[in-house]
Design an enzyme around this catalytic site. Structure first.
Site, PDB file in Angstrom:
ATOM      1  N   GLU A 223      24.927 127.340  55.665  1.00  0.00           N
ATOM      2  CA  GLU A 223      26.050 128.139  55.186  1.00  0.00           C
ATOM      3  C   GLU A 223      26.616 127.202  53.913  1.00  0.00           C
ATOM      4  OE1 GLU A 223      29.008 128.348  58.388  1.00  0.00           O
ATOM      5  OE2 GLU A 223      27.661 129.349  59.673  1.00  0.00           O
TER       6      GLU A 223
ATOM      7  N   GLU B 141      29.282 137.550  54.509  1.00  0.00           N
ATOM      8  CA  GLU B 141      29.823 137.597  55.880  1.00  0.00           C
ATOM      9  C   GLU B 141      31.517 137.858  55.235  1.00  0.00           C
ATOM     10  OE1 GLU B 141      29.294 135.051  59.076  1.00  0.00           O
ATOM     11  OE2 GLU B 141      31.229 135.705  59.984  1.00  0.00           O
TER      12      GLU B 141
ATOM     13  N   ASP C 230      19.602 129.331  62.572  1.00  0.00           N
ATOM     14  CA  ASP C 230      20.573 128.578  61.953  1.00  0.00           C
ATOM     15  C   ASP C 230      20.633 126.929  62.193  1.00  0.00           C
ATOM     16  OD1 ASP C 230      22.377 130.154  60.931  1.00  0.00           O
ATOM     17  OD2 ASP C 230      23.507 130.649  62.697  1.00  0.00           O
TER      18      ASP C 230
ATOM     19  N   LYS D 184      18.463 129.131  58.343  1.00  0.00           N
ATOM     20  CA  LYS D 184      19.728 129.562  57.619  1.00  0.00           C
ATOM     21  C   LYS D 184      20.767 128.424  57.402  1.00  0.00           C
ATOM     22  CE  LYS D 184      22.855 132.779  59.310  1.00  0.00           C
ATOM     23  NZ  LYS D 184      24.254 131.884  59.448  1.00  0.00           N
TER      24      LYS D 184
ATOM     25  N   ASP E 192      24.074 130.033  65.193  1.00  0.00           N
ATOM     26  CA  ASP E 192      24.824 129.192  65.980  1.00  0.00           C
ATOM     27  C   ASP E 192      26.285 129.910  66.770  1.00  0.00           C
ATOM     28  OD1 ASP E 192      26.490 129.658  63.732  1.00  0.00           O
ATOM     29  OD2 ASP E 192      26.536 127.603  62.888  1.00  0.00           O
ATOM     30  N   SER E 193      26.101 131.158  66.448  1.00  0.00           N
ATOM     31  CA  SER E 193      27.124 131.971  67.321  1.00  0.00           C
ATOM     32  C   SER E 193      26.994 131.555  68.873  1.00  0.00           C
ATOM     33  CB  SER E 193      27.143 133.341  66.977  1.00  0.00           C
ATOM     34  OG  SER E 193      25.950 133.821  66.948  1.00  0.00           O
TER      35      SER E 193
HETATM   36  O1  KIV Z   1      25.598 132.539  64.031  1.00  0.00           O
HETATM   37  C1  KIV Z   1      25.768 133.854  63.707  1.00  0.00           C
HETATM   38  O2  KIV Z   1      25.393 134.412  64.532  1.00  0.00           O
HETATM   39  C2  KIV Z   1      25.639 134.380  62.292  1.00  0.00           C
HETATM   40  C3  KIV Z   1      25.801 135.764  62.083  1.00  0.00           C
HETATM   41  C4  KIV Z   1      27.227 136.090  62.250  1.00  0.00           C
HETATM   42  C5  KIV Z   1      25.470 135.992  60.438  1.00  0.00           C
HETATM   43  O3  KIV Z   1      25.502 133.334  61.590  1.00  0.00           O
END
Ligand code: KIV
Length: 280
Positions: free
Chosen positions: A130, A197, A98, A128, A59-60
């Site tokens: 969090e 992280e 994500d 994924k 989600d980055s």
């Molecule tokens: O969103 C992302 O890129 C991440 C990584 C930094 C692990 O969660």
């Protein structure tokens, strides 16, 4: 790496795509796991061709590509669009997408619906999410629905505002023990791997030693079972962002600026297009 296609999978399914079982097995055999982010088919194909084990559609994407300050604005629709692009661009790496902010925090039922939509529409192999012990029932519900889950503990960017900013996790009184407890709860719920992280190398080492599933570190020292970086950071494309844990393996921002300036000069002084680049 993975075994024969199971009944019900199409014969065209690539039998060599890395599976979640392959990733878990890598911890047992001691082979370090390599993971990078990608958001589009072009970069994903390059990363896949270079032999990484997993590609994270993070989600980055909201901050790296869309210019947002945080990852919170990422939407389910965006994650599906980018996840599908990455899956299409790859043949080997396991693609993990994500779950964006508020797509799984409200209820396990919501999480199954949204993660299921991601898997159906992208073809990716896992999602994924969090968070720690609080999300163990959600992880269990996803796995019961057939959706493999990678966990993510330590600094969790979607909780930026409650964590009080970007800071190393596990340092406060009792915090390292809570991190370990979170990691064990996610493993017990069925997560196949965990991102760790932004925590001290000692805390990450202890978590890694206590788990049977692999840990993938980012800013968590050398003792994790694998490492992940944001592709645009390690390629030096994102020169507005520099964190201590990011190593730049290329300086592509300089290459892009140089190429664009050269094109502009050649257009302005009439050197482009030349006879080699024009039809007679
Ligand atoms: O969103 C992302 O890129 C991440 C990584 C930094 C692990 O969660």
């Amino acid at each position: 790496m993975s075994s024969e296609p199971a009944s019900g999978t199409r014969p065209t399914t690539n039998p060599r795509r890395v599976s979640t079982a392959d990733i878990v097995a890598m911890k047992r055999t001691g082979r370090k796991i390599v993971m990078l982010t990608a958001y589009d088919a072009l970069f994903a194909a390059l990363v896949d061709g270079a032999g990484v084990d997993m590609i994270l559609v993070g989600d980055s994407v909201a901050s790296v590509l869309a210019g947002e300050e945080t990852t919170l604005p990422a939407t389910l629709g965006q994650m599906i669009y980018h996840g599908r692009s990455v899956q299409r661009g790859t043949t080997r790496a396991l693609v993990v997408v994500d779950l964006p902010f508020l797509s799984y925090q409200i209820s396990p039922r919501d999480a199954v619906r949204n993660a299921g939509r991601i898997l159906k529409r992208t073809g990716a192999g896992a999602v994924k999410l969090e968070g720690g012990r609080r999300y163990a029932p959600t992880v269990r519900a996803l796995i019961d629905a057939g959706i493999p889950v990678m966990g993510h503990v330590g600094f969790t960017p979607q909780a930026l505002h409650v964590l009080g900013g970007i800071r190393v996790q596990g340092r406060a009184e009792g915090a390292a023990a809570r991190l370990e407890d979170d990691a064990l709860a996610l493993e017990a719920a069925g997560a196949f791997a965990l991102v760790l992280e932004f925590m001290s190398a000692a805390v990450a080492q202890r978590v890694t030693e206590r788990l049977t599933i692999p840990t993938i570190g980012i800013g968590a020292g050398p003792h994790c079972d694998g490492q992940v970086l944001v592709l645009h950071d390690m390629l030096g494309l994102n020169d507005g962002f520099q964190a201590k844990f990011v190593k730049r393996y290329a300086q592509l921002a300089d290459a892009v600026r140089g190429a664009v300036a050269c094109f502009a000069d050649e257009v302005r002084d009439g050197r482009f297009p030349d006879s080699d680049h024009s039809h007679r």
